[in-house]
Scaffold this motif. Structure first.
Motif, PDB file in Angstrom:
ATOM      1  N   VAL A   1       9.998  -5.041   4.597  1.00  0.00           N
ATOM      2  CA  VAL A   1       8.973  -4.250   3.918  1.00  0.00           C
ATOM      3  C   VAL A   1       9.218  -2.777   4.212  1.00  0.00           C
ATOM      4  N   GLU A   2       9.198  -1.952   3.186  1.00  0.00           N
ATOM      5  CA  GLU A   2       9.361  -0.502   3.392  1.00  0.00           C
ATOM      6  C   GLU A   2       8.244   0.255   2.684  1.00  0.00           C
ATOM      7  N   ASN A   3       7.628   1.169   3.411  1.00  0.00           N
ATOM      8  CA  ASN A   3       6.625   2.090   2.848  1.00  0.00           C
ATOM      9  C   ASN A   3       5.456   1.390   2.174  1.00  0.00           C
ATOM     10  N   PHE A   4       5.020   0.293   2.724  1.00  0.00           N
ATOM     11  CA  PHE A   4       3.910  -0.455   2.148  1.00  0.00           C
ATOM     12  C   PHE A   4       2.675  -0.273   3.035  1.00  0.00           C
ATOM     13  N   ARG A   5       1.608   0.364   2.484  1.00  0.00           N
ATOM     14  CA  ARG A   5       0.411   0.688   3.289  1.00  0.00           C
ATOM     15  C   ARG A   5       0.845   1.422   4.580  1.00  0.00           C
ATOM     16  N   CYS A   6       0.430   0.889   5.757  1.00  0.00           N
ATOM     17  CA  CYS A   6       0.765   1.593   7.003  1.00  0.00           C
ATOM     18  C   CYS A   6       2.144   1.208   7.537  1.00  0.00           C
ATOM     19  N   ILE A   7       2.862   0.339   6.815  1.00  0.00           N
ATOM     20  CA  ILE A   7       4.159  -0.133   7.313  1.00  0.00           C
ATOM     21  C   ILE A   7       5.290   0.739   6.774  1.00  0.00           C
TER      22      ILE A   7
ATOM     23  N   ARG B   1      -5.957  -7.147  -2.865  1.00  0.00           N
ATOM     24  CA  ARG B   1      -6.992  -6.208  -2.429  1.00  0.00           C
ATOM     25  C   ARG B   1      -7.191  -5.043  -3.384  1.00  0.00           C
ATOM     26  N   SER B   2      -6.118  -4.618  -4.046  1.00  0.00           N
ATOM     27  CA  SER B   2      -6.213  -3.436  -4.884  1.00  0.00           C
ATOM     28  C   SER B   2      -5.549  -3.695  -6.224  1.00  0.00           C
ATOM     29  N   ALA B   3      -6.159  -3.182  -7.294  1.00  0.00           N
ATOM     30  CA  ALA B   3      -5.612  -3.418  -8.627  1.00  0.00           C
ATOM     31  C   ALA B   3      -4.403  -2.524  -8.899  1.00  0.00           C
ATOM     32  N   GLN B   4      -4.319  -1.401  -8.192  1.00  0.00           N
ATOM     33  CA  GLN B   4      -3.265  -0.436  -8.493  1.00  0.00           C
ATOM     34  C   GLN B   4      -2.136  -0.478  -7.476  1.00  0.00           C
ATOM     35  N   ALA B   5      -0.926  -0.703  -7.952  1.00  0.00           N
ATOM     36  CA  ALA B   5       0.238  -0.739  -7.071  1.00  0.00           C
ATOM     37  C   ALA B   5       0.422   0.607  -6.373  1.00  0.00           C
ATOM     38  N   GLU B   6       0.061   1.671  -7.075  1.00  0.00           N
ATOM     39  CA  GLU B   6       0.234   3.018  -6.533  1.00  0.00           C
ATOM     40  C   GLU B   6      -0.448   3.186  -5.160  1.00  0.00           C
ATOM     41  N   LYS B   7      -1.601   2.530  -5.004  1.00  0.00           N
ATOM     42  CA  LYS B   7      -2.371   2.642  -3.757  1.00  0.00           C
ATOM     43  C   LYS B   7      -1.665   1.971  -2.576  1.00  0.00           C
ATOM     44  N   LEU B   8      -0.719   1.090  -2.891  1.00  0.00           N
ATOM     45  CA  LEU B   8      -0.064   0.316  -1.835  1.00  0.00           C
ATOM     46  C   LEU B   8       1.035   1.122  -1.154  1.00  0.00           C
ATOM     47  N   LYS B   9       1.460   2.158  -1.829  1.00  0.00           N
ATOM     48  CA  LYS B   9       2.532   3.005  -1.310  1.00  0.00           C
ATOM     49  C   LYS B   9       2.041   3.736  -0.067  1.00  0.00           C
ATOM     50  N   ARG B  10       2.873   3.758   0.956  1.00  0.00           N
ATOM     51  CA  ARG B  10       2.499   4.457   2.180  1.00  0.00           C
ATOM     52  C   ARG B  10       2.252   5.933   1.873  1.00  0.00           C
ATOM     53  N   GLU B  11       1.212   6.471   2.473  1.00  0.00           N
ATOM     54  CA  GLU B  11       0.861   7.862   2.198  1.00  0.00           C
ATOM     55  C   GLU B  11       2.066   8.773   2.401  1.00  0.00           C
ATOM     56  N   GLY B  12       2.397   9.553   1.388  1.00  0.00           N
ATOM     57  CA  GLY B  12       3.501  10.505   1.510  1.00  0.00           C
ATOM     58  C   GLY B  12       4.841   9.938   1.067  1.00  0.00           C
ATOM     59  N   ALA B  13       4.937   8.616   0.861  1.00  0.00           N
ATOM     60  CA  ALA B  13       6.221   8.020   0.469  1.00  0.00           C
ATOM     61  C   ALA B  13       6.380   8.083  -1.048  1.00  0.00           C
ATOM     62  N   SER B  14       7.627   8.026  -1.522  1.00  0.00           N
ATOM     63  CA  SER B  14       7.847   8.106  -2.964  1.00  0.00           C
ATOM     64  C   SER B  14       8.071   6.716  -3.580  1.00  0.00           C
ATOM     65  N   PHE B  15       8.231   5.696  -2.740  1.00  0.00           N
ATOM     66  CA  PHE B  15       8.435   4.332  -3.266  1.00  0.00           C
ATOM     67  C   PHE B  15       7.963   3.335  -2.219  1.00  0.00           C
ATOM     68  N   PHE B  16       7.748   2.089  -2.639  1.00  0.00           N
ATOM     69  CA  PHE B  16       7.690   1.001  -1.650  1.00  0.00           C
ATOM     70  C   PHE B  16       8.562  -0.140  -2.128  1.00  0.00           C
ATOM     71  N   ARG B  17       9.006  -0.941  -1.173  1.00  0.00           N
ATOM     72  CA  ARG B  17       9.943  -2.013  -1.499  1.00  0.00           C
ATOM     73  C   ARG B  17       9.627  -3.231  -0.629  1.00  0.00           C
ATOM     74  N   VAL B  18       9.669  -4.405  -1.235  1.00  0.00           N
ATOM     75  CA  VAL B  18       9.502  -5.660  -0.492  1.00  0.00           C
ATOM     76  C   VAL B  18      10.654  -6.579  -0.889  1.00  0.00           C
ATOM     77  N   VAL B  19      11.416  -7.022   0.093  1.00  0.00           N
ATOM     78  CA  VAL B  19      12.554  -7.903  -0.198  1.00  0.00           C
ATOM     79  C   VAL B  19      12.422  -9.159   0.653  1.00  0.00           C
ATOM     80  N   GLY B  20      12.483 -10.310   0.017  1.00  0.00           N
ATOM     81  CA  GLY B  20      12.339 -11.571   0.746  1.00  0.00           C
ATOM     82  C   GLY B  20      13.560 -12.447   0.602  1.00  0.00           C
TER      83      GLY B  20
END
Ligand SMILES: Nc1ncnc2c1ncn2[C@@H]1O[C@H](COP(=O)(O)OP(=O)(O)O)[C@@H](O)[C@H]1O
Ligand SMILES: [Mg+2]
Length: 354
Positions: free
Chosen positions: A7-13, A52-71
């Motif tokens: 997980v990268e740049n997702f919420r506080c992570i 928890r949230s309808a908007q993906a934008e809100k999931l991005k860590r504050e200040g980050a330009s992207f988030f990524r989840v790879v499983g």
């Protein structure tokens, strides 16, 4: 089964990499350390949205330009890598090195569900959540569902657009055929699914909530009439209010206790147990039907349920052969679950515990 996640740049992570146990993984950490954020990132990978949230934008860590989840997902085709990246307002995905055509490509190999502190909303709130959960289930056991569902959604949104436009009458007609044909299939597959689910739900609900708990399916238009007829009966109201009032998009599930709606009868704690019973019954039913087993996430169950209910829930979960990822503030919150692997999280940093 989910074997690992990054997980990268997702919420506080900012960055986290975890390997999961094939049976159960425990995540321990103080309040606001990032436990729910991790589950939310995992959920995002399997649903393309957050719980928890309808908007993906809100999931991005504050200040980050992207988030990524790879499983990394263990499937009957072997290990597959699936990833979603959200940047500049858009989410794009890959599965096994190829671009995906939709989130369903990943969802198909990674069935995921969560029982979280907000699970009671399934009982308490309007039909949208129940319909979404029902459709998630139908999708995982009936391959043909997705195509009909997409066709129906398209016909519905075109019909609604025509209702809103000044000269839409001809267009309304034009979409009727697709609306009715795809809608009838969506309804048929849902009704069949609920019939298969019912015995699983009713026996689990008897254990977790109490006897006399039943499940009903409402298809979204009056009994005894064909969809086309219902649509015709509704046209003047539809034109006046500029939206379609009948059809499978109005379908719902009813939870009844001794014949009356559970919502009016039970406490918040019982609503949670009822909602959990529904989700577990889906997992049990899917297993019985030979579908890909679901990965179940449990968010802080000990904080949400009393000892008696928690014990009942964990016992029921233990009987379902699904992979489990469970969070807790304290070690004692994992009591009663055989945890194969543990992580401790502090300010968004996950460390394996030995
Ligand atoms: N978009 C974001 N960017 C940075 N931090 C965030 C974002 N969204 C939420 N947070 C923070 O993440 C922290 C962890 O939240 P959460 O995962 O819910 O904790 P837990 O479940 O462990 O109690 C909270 O302090 C919250 O303020
Ligand atoms: Mg939390």
């Amino acid at each position: 089964m989910l074997t690992a996640i990054t997980v990268e740049n997702f919420r506080c992570i900012e960055h986290a990499s975890l390997d999961f146990d094939s049976r159960s993984t425990g995540i321990l950490g103080d309040n606001a350390s990032g436990k729910t954020s991790l589950l939310e990132a995992i959920y995002f990978l399997g649903h393309g949205r957050s719980f928890r949230s309808a908007q993906a934008e809100k999931l991005k860590r504050e200040g980050a330009s992207f988030f990524r989840v790879v499983g990394r997902i263990a499937t009957h085709r072997g290990l597959l890598t699936a990833g979603l990246e959200h940047t500049q307002g858009r989410t794009q995905g890959q599965l096994a090195g190829q671009g995906i055509s939709g989130i369903a490509d990943i969802a198909e190999v990674l069935p995921l569900q969560i029982i979280d502190p907000g699970v009671h909303r399934l009982v308490e709130e309007g039909s949208a959540r129940r319909r979404r959960l029902m459709d998630w289930g139908v999708f995982h056991v009936k391959r043909e569902f997705l195509g009909y569902w997409r066709r129906y959604q398209r016909a519905l949104s075109q019909r609604n657009a025509a209702l809103r436009s000044a000269h839409g009458e001809e267009l309304i007609q034009a979409w009727e055929q697709d609306f009715c044909a795809a809608g009838a299939e969506v309804d048929r597959l849902r009704a069949h699914y609920v019939e298969e689910l019912k015995p699983h739900f009713e026996s689990l609900a008897a254990r977790l909530v109490g006897p006399g708990t039943t499940l009903t399916y409402r298809r979204g238009w009056p009994a005894e009439v064909e969809l086309r007829e219902a649509l015709h009966d509704s046209i003047s109201r539809d034109l006046r209010l500029k939206t379609t009032h009948v059809g499978p998009h109005r379908a719902d599930l009813g939870f009844l206790i001794d014949g009356t709606p559970a919502r009016d009868r039970v406490s918040r704690g019982q609503q949670k147990m009822l909602a959990a019973a529904f989700i577990l019954s889906q997992l049990q039913c899917h297993t019985a039907l030979g579908a890909v087993p679901t990965t179940l996430m449990l968010d802080d169950p000990a904080a949400e349920l009393d000892v008696d209910n928690l014990g009942k829930l964990l016992l029921a979960i233990a009987e379902i052969p699904s992979q489990l990822i469970v969070t807790s503030v304290h070690e004692r919150g994992l009591k009663g679950i055989e945890i194969g692997r543990r992580f401790h999280v502090k300010q968004g940093n996950f460390e394996p515990m030995v």
